[in-house]
Design a protein around this motif. Structure first.
Motif, PDB file in Angstrom:
ATOM      1  N   ALA A   1       0.835  -1.209   0.000  1.00  0.00           N
ATOM      2  CA  ALA A   1       0.000   0.000   0.000  1.00  0.00           C
ATOM      3  C   ALA A   1       0.868   1.258   0.000  1.00  0.00           C
ATOM      4  O   ALA A   1       0.550   2.252  -0.662  1.00  0.00           O
TER       5      ALA A   1
ATOM      6  N   LYS B   1      -4.354   0.937   3.224  1.00  0.00           N
ATOM      7  CA  LYS B   1      -4.881   0.292   2.024  1.00  0.00           C
ATOM      8  C   LYS B   1      -6.230   0.897   1.636  1.00  0.00           C
ATOM      9  O   LYS B   1      -6.490   1.193   0.458  1.00  0.00           O
TER      10      LYS B   1
ATOM     11  N   ASP C   1      -7.569   6.494  -5.091  1.00  0.00           N
ATOM     12  CA  ASP C   1      -7.508   5.951  -6.448  1.00  0.00           C
ATOM     13  C   ASP C   1      -8.844   6.106  -7.155  1.00  0.00           C
ATOM     14  O   ASP C   1      -8.921   6.519  -8.325  1.00  0.00           O
ATOM     15  N   GLN C   2      -9.917   5.794  -6.447  1.00  0.00           N
ATOM     16  CA  GLN C   2     -11.264   5.930  -7.034  1.00  0.00           C
ATOM     17  C   GLN C   2     -11.610   7.388  -7.314  1.00  0.00           C
ATOM     18  O   GLN C   2     -12.216   7.715  -8.344  1.00  0.00           O
TER      19      GLN C   2
ATOM     20  N   LYS D   1       2.265   1.906  -3.492  1.00  0.00           N
ATOM     21  CA  LYS D   1       1.231   2.453  -4.363  1.00  0.00           C
ATOM     22  C   LYS D   1       0.881   3.878  -3.957  1.00  0.00           C
ATOM     23  O   LYS D   1       0.632   4.751  -4.813  1.00  0.00           O
TER      24      LYS D   1
ATOM     25  N   GLN E   1      -7.129   3.149  -1.765  1.00  0.00           N
ATOM     26  CA  GLN E   1      -8.229   2.771  -2.655  1.00  0.00           C
ATOM     27  C   GLN E   1      -9.205   3.929  -2.850  1.00  0.00           C
ATOM     28  O   GLN E   1      -9.670   4.178  -3.978  1.00  0.00           O
TER      29      GLN E   1
END
Length: 588
Positions: free
Chosen positions: A506, A556, A563-564, A509, A560
């Motif tokens: 995580a 994490k 990212d969305q 990223k 996410q």
């Protein structure tokens, strides 16, 4: 006529050689009619003596015994060896000025001589046994010893697997699951095999490459030394007497430990079988832990086994047989000769490979996972543990940063999620042309042959240039005390390891995503609405906060969410790039 291939058990305490004749495996006896030869070597100025001749010189001259314990090791890993060891090439070991491979080669050379004398023909090929838990370096060292002795080692076979072959040769029509408890002079293994229609498949294996009858000798001497006020560190004389007493107590309830001319005078101490069993108990419990782990790995209960076969000289000890019976809930199978079963199995495998025997197929497994270190210090497994060998597996990797000119391939063995917690087997560099991040591609393939030896191939996809590396002892720096602990440690630390892996993945990223977000926000060309910008800044702050706290699951989730939230912006960026590219082409 098929080519002769020898089957050799290169044991810690004893060794033996066999061959298939007229479809039957037989062990070959020396001039004295003995099929079992002590693994002992004496070096004179101009001559070398092996076996019984060497042992007769013990007490007068230094004699190398149990050299198998030094195979593929570094000097700092050596403990409780009766002779002084010195530093060899690459941090390895030398004893009496010779490498363990050179000493082992003398044993193999003598076995080769006995075979050629019996068969009245030259022999150049052999199958040699090793403990199931020998690592890559120890297997490679065994192969080199064979080559030094003038033998092409066509296959390395695991000792308990060889014992199962010997046990199952007259049971080829049966389907059965068998546990082989192999307790020798220097090593211990427990392997579980399934036999059906002539196919022998290893289901699991566990062991300790530094646990055997030699440890019982040391423990017995230390008990005697404590009773008599003598130094605990044993020499060759002390170990030889301890071994004699140990053997005697398998047949008698009491034996006298005699050591004349010791430091404090003559030593005479009565040792009962009960005394010895108390001394041996902690060592036997270590073998029980290996048994339980092998059963767990095979997903079997003791009730699902059809037999427990004992091999190895140390299984003659009554306490060993009693402890095995208590764990497995049945009387152990004593049908195999403790000292000959492994050599007989190696001979059967040699016969299969030469074509002299055709009804047997052997499928072995790799005992630990193999992989490479990836960006962020993660362990990327290519071949999982308990994979049937021979086998090969590969994966594609890309450059982690722009402008990178090479990739370091670090080969690892073990069961932990982070690279630092596994064993490094070796590393090498693969060069390639510089490229943008993620554009340079390197394919990595692991191949394990029938002997369990590992070959690593790395290919630069752009040029097709291959780099091939065979893992050998020079690349191995593994403390074998951790072999038996590796799997249990992976279970013990499973939650922590997985949490660290999730956080690391995580974090990687997150760092990449935050850089991309900053670059887009800095453009200020109308791609991001004020509402989107506010939401992205809020979520970016959440990601940074989660990174600082070091909590895997919140990080994490935050990544996410960010990212969305940036999916729409990313889509508009792609559209813009395509439009610019199209306009450029039209302009040209």
């Amino acid at each position: 006529m098929s080519e002769v291939i020898l089957g050799i058990d290169l044991g810690t305490t004893h060794s033996a050689v066999g061959v298939v004749e007229s479809g039957f495996p037989i062990l070959l006896a020396n001039e004295s009619g003995k099929r079992i030869m002590p693994s002992a070597v004496w070096f004179g100025e101009d001559e070398v003596e092996v076996g019984e001749k060497a042992l007769r010189r013990r007490g007068v001259d230094p004699v190398v015994t149990s050299v198998k314990r030094l195979m593929g090791r570094k000097l700092h890993e050596v403990e409780d060896f009766p002779l002084e060891c010195t530093r060899g090439e690459g941090g390895g070991v030398r004893v009496l000025g010779r490498s363990p491979e050179e000493v082992s080669a003398e044993i193999l050379r003598e076995l080769k001589r006995i075979a050629e004398w019996r068969l009245e023909t030259e022999v150049h090929k052999a199958v040699i046994t090793v403990p199931a838990y020998f690592n890559e370096g120890q297997r490679a060292a065994t192969k080199r010893a064979g080559e030094l002795a003038g033998l092409e080692v066509v296959r390395i076979i695991n000792e308990p697997t060889a014992a199962a072959l010997a046990y199952g040769l007259d049971r080829l029509d049966d389907r059965s699951r068998v546990a082989v408890y192999d307790f020798g002079g220097g090593t211990f293994d427990l392997s579980i095999l399934e036999m059906q229609d002539g196919v022998f498949q290893v289901l699991s294996t566990h062991g300790d490459t530094r646990l055997g009858g030699d440890d019982l000798d040391v423990a017995l001497w230390q008990w005697v030394a404590e009773k008599c006020g003598l130094p605990a560190e044993p020499g060759p004389r002390e170990l030889a007497e301890a071994e004699r007493v140990k053997r005697a107590l398998s047949d008698r309830s009491e034996e006298v430990f005699r050591l004349p001319f010791a430091e404090s005078g003559n030593v005479e101490l009565a040792v009962s079988r009960e005394d010895f069993e108390r001394i041996a108990a902690p060592i036997l419990e270590r073998t029980m832990a290996c048994c339980k782990r092998a059963l767990s790995d095979a997903d079997l209960t003791v009730e699902e086994l059809d037999a427990v076969v004992l091999v190895g000289g140390s299984t003659r000890i009554p306490a060993v047989r009693d402890r095995v019976e208590r764990l497995f809930g049945r009387s152990p199978d004593l049908s195999q000769h403790p000292d000959e079963a492994i050599a007989l199995g190696a001979t059967i495998q040699a016969g299969v490979m030469s074509g002299a025997m055709r009804q047997v197929v052997l499928l072995d497994v790799t005992p630990l996972s193999l992989g490479i270190e990836t960006f962020g210090g993660l362990m990327n497994v290519l071949i999982p543990r308990n994979t049937t060998i021979p086998c090969k597996a590969g994966e594609m990797f890309t450059n982690a940063v722009a402008g990178q000119r090479s990739m370091k391939i670090r080969v690892l063995q073990g069961e932990r999620e982070m690279a630092r917690d596994n064993w490094p087997l070796g590393d090498f560099e693969v060069a390639f042309e510089t490229a943008e991040k993620g554009r340079a591609r390197v394919g990595v393939q692991f191949r394990i042959d029938e002997s369990g030896l590992l070959e690593v191939l790395a290919r630069d996809v752009a040029t097709g240039v291959d780099t091939v590396v065979e893992i050998d002892s020079a690349a191995v720096d593994v403390d074998d005390d951790r072999v038996e602990q590796m799997v249990s440690e992976s279970v013990e630390h499973a939650f922590d390891d997985m949490a660290e892996r999730i956080f690391t993945e995580a974090r990687l990223k997150a760092e990449e995503l935050l850089k991309a977000v900053d670059a887009v926000m800095a453009q200020g060309d109308g791609l991001v609405t004020d509402e989107e910008a506010a939401e992205i800044r809020r979520l970016s702050a959440s990601v940074e906060e989660a990174m600082e706290k070091g909590e895997p699951n919140p990080l994490k989730a935050a990544v996410q969410a960010l990212d969305q939230a940036t999916e729409g912006v990313a889509a508009r960026l792609v559209e813009k790039a395509m439009e610019e590219s199209l306009m450029k082409k039209l302009g040209d």
